[in-house]
Enzyme design. Structure first.
Site, PDB file in Angstrom:
ATOM      1  N   LYS A 158       0.892  -1.166   0.000  1.00 28.07           N
ATOM      2  CA  LYS A 158       0.000   0.000   0.000  1.00 28.07           C
ATOM      3  C   LYS A 158       0.929   1.214   0.000  1.00 28.07           C
ATOM      4  CE  LYS A 158      -4.254   1.567   2.248  1.00 28.07           C
ATOM      5  NZ  LYS A 158      -5.070   1.738   1.056  1.00 28.07           N
TER       6      LYS A 158
HETATM    7  C1  LIG Z   1      -6.103  -0.225  -4.170  1.00 36.55           C
HETATM    8  C2  LIG Z   1      -6.865  -0.815  -3.038  1.00 36.55           C
HETATM    9  N1  LIG Z   1      -7.411  -2.027  -3.189  1.00 36.55           N
HETATM   10  C3  LIG Z   1      -8.128  -2.607  -2.212  1.00 36.55           C
HETATM   11  C4  LIG Z   1      -8.328  -1.969  -1.008  1.00 36.55           C
HETATM   12  C5  LIG Z   1      -9.107  -2.630   0.076  1.00 36.55           C
HETATM   13  O1  LIG Z   1      -8.230  -3.029   1.101  1.00 36.55           O
HETATM   14  P1  LIG Z   1      -8.730  -3.155   2.602  1.00 36.55           P
HETATM   15  O2  LIG Z   1      -9.925  -4.000   2.563  1.00 36.55           O
HETATM   16  O3  LIG Z   1      -7.609  -3.835   3.301  1.00 36.55           O
HETATM   17  O4  LIG Z   1      -9.004  -1.793   3.085  1.00 36.55           O
HETATM   18  C6  LIG Z   1      -7.784  -0.702  -0.800  1.00 36.55           C
HETATM   19  C7  LIG Z   1      -7.969   0.006   0.469  1.00 36.55           C
HETATM   20  O5  LIG Z   1      -7.163  -0.065   1.338  1.00 36.55           O
HETATM   21  C8  LIG Z   1      -7.034  -0.117  -1.832  1.00 36.55           C
HETATM   22  O6  LIG Z   1      -6.502   1.102  -1.676  1.00 36.55           O
END
Ligand SMILES: Cc1ncc(COP(=O)(O)O)c(C=O)c1O
Length: 305
Positions: A158
């Site tokens: 991330k």
């Molecule tokens: C690009 C992306 N995909 C998927 C997610 C979903 O991830 P999570 O469920 O861990 O928040 C996020 C958010 O964090 C994201 O930024």
């Protein structure tokens, strides 16, 4: 954004408006930094952070992927996040945003000489795609942008820089009159939303793509576990854009988006064009879990006393 009281910066809480950085902060220029997004819910037993351990672990993993050494341990970071929630004494649900970034002191693309800084902010935040979206569903556009391919960038991190891809896709979708973007991978398979993972429902079966070209989403993992508990069959396999058009239901999952139904993709109405029955069941079950109403998943909640 609703201003809060304090932000944790490199070990201490500073007043919200004094949480500033120098203009030559390395991450501002070259985009290498990593962050997390967590929600803290107002449960009947007080504020609780949802899956704090998993989010903190992912933060450290993201840093490892982009070669940043975080000067704090998992438990120090968890404690600091709890401290931020406590100090800000939120009256409503909040969103927690830890950021590991490269600070002031070195310029040039090579990043290893820049100091590593950590900040944790939190603020009150409602439904990311709108309260109405949670109920009626949102209109989504297939993006003209391909999800950052694994050959060029690291989708499991991330990482700040990855979000230029998300931001351009989101901007394109909004400026074309939609509410969210759906990005495909290099082969034309569904990758993910600009900040969410993606699911469809066909003949009662729940289908979501593998995480080959998407973040390893904590909400997606939660929803899969909850769905299996409810007796649903869950398949992890590739989905093409046209399969979405003929699906019975579709929805996004994410910390910010929670479980948001999708009413149409590229103006093709999905199913009944509103929140489907399976999506509603999963959404309700998800909210039961995050609000501490399902004891089976109480270990996913860190209560702040
Ligand atoms: C690009 C992306 N995909 C998927 C997610 C979903 O991830 P999570 O469920 O861990 O928040 C996020 C958010 O964090 C994201 O930024």
């Amino acid at each position: 954004m609703v201003e809060a009281k304090s932000i944790w910066m490199d070990g201490k809480l500073v007043p919200w408006m004094e949480a500033n950085v120098h203009i030559l902060t390395h991450t501002l220029h070259y985009g290498n930094g990593v962050f997390e997004g967590m929600r803290a819910y107002k449960t009947s037993k007080g504020m609780a952070i949802f899956r704090l351990q998993e989010h903190t672990k992912r933060l450290l993993n993201s840093a490892k992927i982009v070669a940043i050494e975080v000067p704090y341990s998992q438990s120090e970071l968890e404690k600091a996040q709890i401290e931020v929630i406590k100090d800000n004494d939120f009256k409503n649900n909040a969103y927690v945003r830890p950021l590991v970034y490269l600070g002031y002191g070195a310029m040039g693309v090579y990043h290893k000489n820049a100091p590593v800084r950590v900040a944790i902010a939190a603020w009150e935040w409602g439904a990311y795609l709108g309260e109405e979206g949670l109920e009626k569903g949102i209109e989504v556009k297939t993006s003209s942008f391909v999800r950052n391919p694994a050959k060029s960038l690291f989708g499991k991190a991330k990482a700040c820089g990855n979000y230029l891809n998300s931001q351009m896709a989101k901007y394109e979708a909004i400026s074309c009159g939609y509410e969210e973007a759906l990005l495909l991978d290099e082969n034309g398979m569904i990758a993910e939303g600009s900040g969410e993972c993606f699911f469809i429902v066909r003949d009662g079966v729940i289908i979501t793509p593998p995480n080959d070209v998407s973040l390893e989403s904590i909400t997606q993992d939660s929803v899969i576990k909850i769905a299996k508990d409810l007796g649903f069959e869950v398949q992890r396999r590739n989905i093409t854009r046209d399969e979405v058009y003929i699906a019975d239901e579709a929805f996004f999952t994410g910390t910010a988006a929670e479980v948001t139904p999708i009413s149409s993709l590229d103006k093709r109405i999905i199913g009944s064009g509103t929140r489907g029955e399976v999506t509603k069941k999963l959404q309700e079950a998800y909210f039961d879990v995050v609000y501490g109403r399902n004891p089976k998943y109480s270990h996913w909640l860190t209560y702040i006393d």
